[in-house]
Scaffold this motif. Structure first.
Motif, short mmCIF file in Angstrom:
data_model
loop_
_atom_site.label_atom_id
_atom_site.label_comp_id
_atom_site.label_asym_id
_atom_site.label_seq_id
_atom_site.Cartn_x
_atom_site.Cartn_y
_atom_site.Cartn_z
N GLU A 1 -5.47 -3.67 9.41
CA GLU A 1 -6.28 -2.98 8.41
C GLU A 1 -6.01 -3.50 7.01
O GLU A 1 -6.94 -3.75 6.22
CB GLU A 1 -6.00 -1.48 8.49
N THR A 2 -4.73 -3.67 6.67
CA THR A 2 -4.39 -4.17 5.34
C THR A 2 -4.86 -5.60 5.15
O THR A 2 -5.35 -5.97 4.07
CB THR A 2 -2.87 -4.08 5.12
N LEU B 1 0.82 -1.20 0.00
CA LEU B 1 0.00 0.00 0.00
C LEU B 1 0.86 1.25 0.00
O LEU B 1 0.47 2.27 -0.57
CB LEU B 1 -0.94 0.00 1.20
N GLN C 1 -8.50 -5.58 4.41
CA GLN C 1 -8.74 -5.12 3.04
C GLN C 1 -8.36 -6.19 2.03
O GLN C 1 -9.04 -6.38 1.01
CB GLN C 1 -7.96 -3.84 2.80
N ALA D 1 -10.12 4.52 2.54
CA ALA D 1 -11.20 3.99 1.69
C ALA D 1 -10.72 3.70 0.27
O ALA D 1 -11.26 2.83 -0.41
CB ALA D 1 -12.36 4.96 1.66
N ALA E 1 -11.11 -8.77 1.96
CA ALA E 1 -12.28 -8.26 1.25
C ALA E 1 -12.05 -8.24 -0.26
O ALA E 1 -12.94 -8.59 -1.05
CB ALA E 1 -12.62 -6.86 1.75
N ALA E 2 -10.86 -7.83 -0.69
CA ALA E 2 -10.56 -7.78 -2.12
C ALA E 2 -10.53 -9.18 -2.73
O ALA E 2 -11.04 -9.41 -3.83
CB ALA E 2 -9.24 -7.06 -2.35
N ALA F 1 -7.90 2.38 -0.55
CA ALA F 1 -7.05 1.20 -0.60
C ALA F 1 -7.83 -0.02 -1.06
O ALA F 1 -7.32 -0.83 -1.85
CB ALA F 1 -6.41 0.95 0.77
N ALA F 2 -9.05 -0.20 -0.57
CA ALA F 2 -9.81 -1.39 -0.91
C ALA F 2 -10.06 -1.47 -2.42
O ALA F 2 -9.87 -2.52 -3.04
CB ALA F 2 -11.13 -1.40 -0.15
#
Length: 522
Positions: free
Chosen positions: A136-137, A52, A140, A89, A143-144, A91-92
């Motif tokens: 957090e990463t 990221l 994400q 937001a 989710a991705a 990043a996702a």
């Protein structure tokens, strides 16, 4: 950059024959976070790193060195790190687009719910020795990967690297969401079912007829769990499924709970996932650190489910055979790591083993003579992380020795563990009792080798001291291989391969030996 095309069956067969476990997308906040994850990738893997942020110059150099080392051991490195430069937001969406371009078979990221290292009493907030960007990463990335799988319909496997784990012990030692070697199950009608945890939830494949004609892969709908799975047969031999599920909260937090489902008929959907909560469910900040579950049935059909709690000890609940469920209860005692194994015993009870958190060793909890749980922290062995597993013998456990990596088995009351004649493999072993060889019952053992290839071993049932002979199978596995014995006595070995396929080999009929058919891609 040209988007990778989805590879077909022929490519998957090539990968399983030794060309590597497909493309692995390592997703991290900064380059330094990718170094231990790159070190876990086996020879033949194609590795792409997605960051990221660009990170410091020294950290980028460290990652370049790790990628060069990976290339030297046979990995295919897809260039340097891809830096998204995205925040919050953004990043996702940026990460999903990058995964679309890469089209990975597997995503390797960090722990979305790391184990706490302290607790601030004043604020009621756990403290961690990793930055918030790690969790957090990881969330994400999950989710991705989930979104990508739902777009393409192709399974995407995810490994989440447990914070603080040592990559020198291999991938099995580092998985926040492990997969047991019991993911292949035999039904009453002789048909097999394979359960595989993916980014979007549980994927299932089953035989349309005994011995062949596989369906799927199909996604089991309904509250997809995190990408780990424990499969435990109930007293009738039906597969009971256990996992962790993460659910976002409206206040920005996340609830993590243990969930359970069951399959009662091959070919019919499993039951909906049922929440079992967790040892610290009253406080989401404490509850999100729950360990991965272990489970076993006693002789009366009561189900015991165990998990590491916020205090790093063991908690359990019991679902009685009549359906009544107890609250979660704490055992206390020795602090344990996020690695428990529950076993059914010859006397009709249930016991649980846990690898110790603060020193090398394993602790055992068992029902004492007064009906209360008793603790034994003096077991004569130390297990390598990620290798504790139930043995075929009631009450016994399989593991790899912490120092030598040798596969061993230990049963209560024995002065020491017995060696199983194998020290080159990785991860846990799977045991399948009741396989007939030379007219006698044998226990078959299954493991992954250092290059990912599967191997099978056998010893007379109940007599691991008689010696184990091993033979390699021409198939590599994505995670632990699995085996199942049908009610007709047919032994089948299966391995997950890139692209969501399975390699399946059956033991050839004959009077003796462990001779298998050539692995078939399904």
């Amino acid at each position: 950059m040209t988007r990778r095309s989805v590879r077909g069956a022929g490519a998957a067969v090539a990968d399983s024959a030794g060309e590597g476990p497909g493309l692995v997308a390592v997703v991290v906040p900064e380059p330094r976070d990718a170094v231990p994850l790159v070190a876990l990738q086996p020879a033949g893997a194609e590795v792409a790193v997605v960051c990221l942020e660009a990170g410091a110059k020294a950290d980028r150099a460290a990652l370049d060195g790790a990628l060069a080392t990976a290339a030297d051991r046979g990995c295919r490195v897809a260039g340097g790190a891809r830096v998204l430069g995205a925040h919050a937001a953004e990043a996702a969406a940026a990460l999903l687009e990058e995964l679309r371009d890469l089209d990975p078979d597997r995503v390797h990221t960090l722990d979305p719910d790391p184990v706490h290292t302290g607790y601030d009493q004043a604020s009621g907030t756990p403290t961690y020795d990793v930055p918030p960007a790690h969790a957090e990463t990881a969330a994400q990335a999950l989710a991705a990967a989930r979104a990508l799988q739902r777009e393409t319909g192709r399974p995407v496997f995810v490994d989440c690297h447990r914070a603080g784990s040592d990559p020198r012990f291999g991938a099995a030692a580092c998985r926040r969401y492990p997969v047991s070697g019991s993911w292949l199950s035999a039904g009453f009608d002789g048909r097999l079912t394979a359960f595989l945890p993916t980014a979007a939830g549980l994927v299932r494949r089953f035989q349309r007829v005994p011995g062949g004609g596989w369906s799927g892969p199909e996604l089991v709908e309904g509250g997809g769990p995190a990408p780990g799975l424990l499969v435990v047969p109930d007293p009738a031999g039906l597969p009971q499924l256990f996992a962790l599920r993460r659910t976002a909260r409206g206040d920005g937090g996340v609830d993590v709970e243990i969930v359970h489902a069951a399959q009662y008929r091959t070919g019919e959907p499993p039951t909906p996932w049922q929440s079992l909560g967790g040892p610290n469910a009253g406080d989401w900040r404490r509850g999100r650190g729950v360990g991965f579950p272990a489970a076993a049935f006693d002789g009366a059909g009561n189900l015991f489910v165990f998990a590491r709690n916020f205090g790093h000890s063991i908690s359990y609940l019991c679902r009685a055979a009549d359906g009544r469920v107890t609250p979660w209860r704490h055992l206390g005692g020795t602090r344990v790591a996020d690695e428990l194994t529950a076993v059914s015993t010859s006397y009709g009870g249930v016991e649980v083993y846990g690898r110790m958190r603060d020193r090398a060793g394993v602790v055992r909890w068992y029902p004492g003579p007064d009906g209360q749980w008793a603790e034994d922290p003096t077991l004569p062995f130390a297990a390598r992380p990620g290798t504790l597993a139930p043995a075929a013998e009631p009450g016994a456990v399989l593991f790899r020795d912490l120092r030598t990596n040798e596969a061993r088995v230990w049963r209560p009351g024995a002065p020491g563990p017995l060696p199983l004649g194998e020290a080159d493999g990785t991860g846990p072993l799977t045991a399948v009792p009741g396989v007939e060889l030379d007219g006698w019952p044998y226990t078959v053992l299954l493991r992954s080798g250092p290059d990912g290839r599967c191997a099978v071993g056998a010893h007379p049932e109940g007599r691991p001291d008689a010696g184990v002979w091993w033979r390699d199978l021409p198939a590599a596995s994505y995670g632990p291989p699995a085996a199942a014995l049908s009610r007709r006595g047919l032994l089948t070995v299966a391995a997950a391969v890139p692209g969501g396929g399975l390699l399946v080999a059956e033991r050839r009929p004959g009077p003796a030996g462990l001779d298998f058919t050539a692995p078939q891609l399904i």
